[in-house]
Design an enzyme around this catalytic site. Structure first.
Site, short mmCIF file in Angstrom:
data_model
loop_
_atom_site.label_atom_id
_atom_site.label_comp_id
_atom_site.label_asym_id
_atom_site.label_seq_id
_atom_site.Cartn_x
_atom_site.Cartn_y
_atom_site.Cartn_z
N GLY A 1 0.85 -1.20 -0.01
CA GLY A 1 0.14 -0.05 -0.08
C GLY A 1 0.80 1.21 -0.01
N ASP B 1 -10.30 5.32 9.74
CA ASP B 1 -10.15 4.66 8.25
C ASP B 1 -10.61 3.18 8.32
OD1 ASP B 1 -9.54 4.77 5.72
OD2 ASP B 1 -7.42 4.00 6.08
N LYS C 1 4.71 -5.73 8.97
CA LYS C 1 4.26 -4.42 8.29
C LYS C 1 5.64 -3.62 8.10
CE LYS C 1 1.12 -0.62 8.24
NZ LYS C 1 -0.17 -0.07 9.03
#
Length: 519
Positions: free
Chosen positions: A194, A311, A214
């Protein structure tokens, strides 16, 4: 708008996030300075009057970065740091000046200006032998770094223009199988990518368990945001060690080659990907009820901690296990129509992820948050936002679970507001007046939405008209649908002051209704 939904920009309070780490063994912290070393050539005149080529070392320290590289977690060592290099700097200008001065002092009296430095393509094999011994000793040549990278099983890439790099042009970490991250985690495969960076599957060589890492892009703004996410995740784990509220748990974090890395449990695919692979078929109603209960519980927990996720979307909801059963169902009401295959989840257990945009209520609120399709009207109108924006996003998500497709599919603010009026009904007068004061370009006189404008395309008008009302989307054919429709209406309320809170939503009668097993 009510005062609690208007926020003046203010700087976030100081944080000691740079010192945060996972439970660790006490370690002494040392500051280490890194240098980028490059090489060039100039010509000098020696004492006998002969020209000679000289290698000039140019070393310039990079911008300082805060790194917890000296932290030791669970008895494994920190990432390797280059040795300190503190030799005096000798630049091209200095070398040229020395050459000119030496030339002027020769007995012949002839002057010889030093030519501009020559550039040539160096053979990596020459670097180790021809460059100064000090540079080789400190491991600063491209060849030396490449050899060390190969020995460590890393994915460093070396070229003729500079030292080895582990990043692509956008600052993303280059993923290769069996790369060792932080000397502990062996990469298996890329799971996703992303704007923030990449997520990889890896094996923890100390526990032999598979984890997800991540890896944040090596760009300052993303590094800073990731440190805020670390702070949020540590707080969530501290307040919910048994993970009853189903938020992703942070196992460890560290700085690896200028990339902040967050280690968490390895889960299944995100809900959006499951919908996509299932041809956007809606979830069974019993699954929707299970998802709704878990999501409202997770967000209510965040709100108790004075956190707003900001989000919420199907991409940020992971299935713990995406195993499913394939069943055949009729594709239409006609008996002769071919049947289609639909996948039904075996487990509805989920985890809420991605707290990179999470905001503490008392801290600075940026003007625009949330992914477009799940953005609350008060955000679009610039009226300030708070906890209710999460409730609105959840309402959009629940309708998407019921239909299989996003409720609001647009990329224009005015069109988005027009779609909301088609789905949710006209804006309340009080809310519309507040919106007209903040965004007069979206309203006519009298506080009515100025849609469609003359410049609106035919397709845009068609898209807005094709939006169905909530009553048409969720037909009240039985008590379950009627109760679900009532819950969604209260979540998708224009005015955040009138919108149901997630805690109140958990007590809605919808969750007390038994939902029969169906496909």
């Amino acid at each position: 708008m009510l005062p609690q939904y208007s926020h003046q920009p203010r700087l976030p309070p100081p944080s000691n996030i740079g010192a945060l780490s996972t439970p660790s063994v006490t370690a002494r912290k040392r500051k280490r300075q890194q240098f980028t070393v490059t090489y060039s050539e100039v010509q000098e005149v020696d004492n006998t009057g002969k020209l000679r080529e000289v290698i000039v070392i140019d070393d310039t320290p990079p911008p300082p970065t805060v790194s917890p590289a000296s932290t030791h977690t669970a008895m494994y060592s920190a990432s390797l740091q280059p040795a300190v290099f503190s030799a005096p700097i000798r630049t091209r200008a200095r070398a040229a000046a020395e050459a000119q001065a030496l030339s002027a002092s020769t007995s012949s009296g002839a002057t010889l200006a030093a030519p501009a430095p020559k550039k040539r393509k160096r053979d990596p094999a020459d670097d180790v032998g021809a460059v100064s011994k000090k540079a080789v000793t400190n491991g600063q040549t491209s060849n030396a770094i490449a050899q060390r990278a190969q020995a460590n099983g890393s994915n460093a890439v070396a070229d003729d223009k500079g030292p080895a790099t582990w990043d692509d042009k956008e600052g993303h970490y280059i993923i290769t199988p069996d790369d060792m991250i932080y000397r502990r985690y062996r990469t298996v495969r890329l799971l996703g990518q992303g704007t923030f960076g990449k997520v990889v599957e890896a094996v923890d060589t100390e526990t032999n368990k598979r984890v997800a890492i991540k890896i944040i892009r090596a760009i300052p703004k993303y590094r800073d945001a990731s440190k805020i996410e670390v702070r949020v995740l540590q707080k969530l784990k501290e307040r919910d060690p048994l993970n009853r509220h189903k938020c992703i748990h942070l196992l460890a974090w560290f700085d690896h080659r200028n990339h902040i890395c967050l280690v968490s449990e390895l889960l299944g695919m995100c809900v959006y990907d499951f919908l996509k692979e299932n041809d956007f078929a809606p979830f069974p109603r019993q699954h929707i009820q299970a998802f709704a209960r878990q999501l409202l519980g997770s967000v209510a927990f965040l709100h108790e901690l004075h956190l707003i996720h900001t989000d919420l979307k199907p991409e940020n909801i992971l299935l713990v296990n995406n195993s499913s059963d394939a069943i055949e169902i009729p594709s239409s009401s006609k008996r002769s129509a071919p049947k289609r295959v639909k996948r039904i989840l075996q487990s509805t257990d989920i985890r809420l992820i991605d707290f990179g945009s999470a905001t503490f209520e008392e801290e600075y609120h940026s003007s625009v948050v949330s992914t477009r399709h799940y953005r609350a009207p008060e955000i679009i109108l610039g009226l300030g936002w708070s906890y209710p924006c999460d409730a609105f996003s959840l309402g959009c998500i629940l309708v998407e679970f019921f239909t299989g497709v996003a409720l609001f599919q647009t990329h224009d603010n005015l069109e988005h507001l027009a779609m909301m009026e088609q789905v949710m009904g006209k804006m309340p007068e009080r809310f519309a007046r507040s919106g007209a004061r903040a965004k007069p370009e979206y309203f006519k006189e009298g506080g009515k939405l100025d849609w469609p404008k003359p410049k609106a395309s035919r397709q845009s008008k068609k898209d807005v008209r094709s939006c169905r009302s909530l009553q048409e989307i969720i037909t009240a054919t039985d008590p379950i649908n009627r109760s679900f429709l009532d819950l969604v209406k209260k979540l998708l309320t224009f005015d955040p002051a009138q919108r149901i809170s997630v805690k109140e939503a958990l007590a809605h009668p919808y969750f007390s209704l038994p939902v029969p097993h169906e496909y």
